[in-house]
Design a protein around this motif. Sequence first.
Motif, mmCIF file in Angstrom:
data_model
loop_
_atom_site.group_PDB
_atom_site.id
_atom_site.type_symbol
_atom_site.label_atom_id
_atom_site.label_comp_id
_atom_site.label_asym_id
_atom_site.label_seq_id
_atom_site.Cartn_x
_atom_site.Cartn_y
_atom_site.Cartn_z
ATOM 1 N N ILE A 223 -57.438 10.916 28.273
ATOM 2 C CA ILE A 223 -58.720 10.244 28.537
ATOM 3 C C ILE A 223 -59.204 9.502 27.297
ATOM 4 C CG2 ILE A 223 -61.192 10.686 28.944
ATOM 5 C CD1 ILE A 223 -60.308 12.840 30.969
ATOM 6 N N GLN B 9 -57.262 6.391 26.784
ATOM 7 C CA GLN B 9 -57.656 5.416 27.809
ATOM 8 C C GLN B 9 -58.981 4.756 27.457
ATOM 9 O OE1 GLN B 9 -56.339 4.032 30.615
ATOM 10 N NE2 GLN B 9 -54.460 4.958 29.839
ATOM 11 N N GLY C 195 -63.054 14.475 25.927
ATOM 12 C CA GLY C 195 -62.014 14.459 26.949
ATOM 13 C C GLY C 195 -60.719 14.972 26.378
ATOM 14 N N TYR D 238 -66.017 8.404 32.366
ATOM 15 C CA TYR D 238 -65.846 8.961 31.023
ATOM 16 C C TYR D 238 -67.172 9.535 30.537
ATOM 17 C CZ TYR D 238 -61.617 6.006 30.873
ATOM 18 O OH TYR D 238 -60.412 5.404 31.138
#
Length: 166
Positions: A57, A60, A53, A29
């Motif tokens: 993403i 997450q 992102g 990330y």
Amino acid sequence: MMQRVYSLIVDNTTGVLSRISGLFSRRGYSIDSITAGVTADPRFTRITIVASGDELILSQIEKQVRKLEDVIQIKVLKPEESVYRELIMIKVRANAAERAEIISVADIFRAKIVDVETGSLMIELTGNQSKLEAFLNLLDGYEILELARTGITGLSRGSKDVTYID
């Protein structure tokens, strides 16, 4: 690519920042900025992370950070419901003739001159990212000798979602 600001309350323990940044590193990330500092209660640290992102993403990231043992709370700081600030310090080459011009620009932005030497000025400015970028754009014709930025820190507006920890 979207950008999201996360505000974490974590236990103030050794290695907590390393564990959180390690999670980002292991998962690949992107961290745009990360700031950390103790809260009003010294048992806890507030960490502000700006990440980029797509929606998958970013969701997450939130889920993975929430799972960490030291994390007490994670909030997404929405721009319209929060206040973000960043500190920038800039050392600019300035002879006697340029000094007055640079000070005038600094005054417009409510920046502070924190150090003056024969050949340079050091300026401190706090504000949102667009204010800092606008200030830097106006310094474009001057030689910036050094620059340091803290990264974003922020809080949500009002008192409706303040977390009280016993």
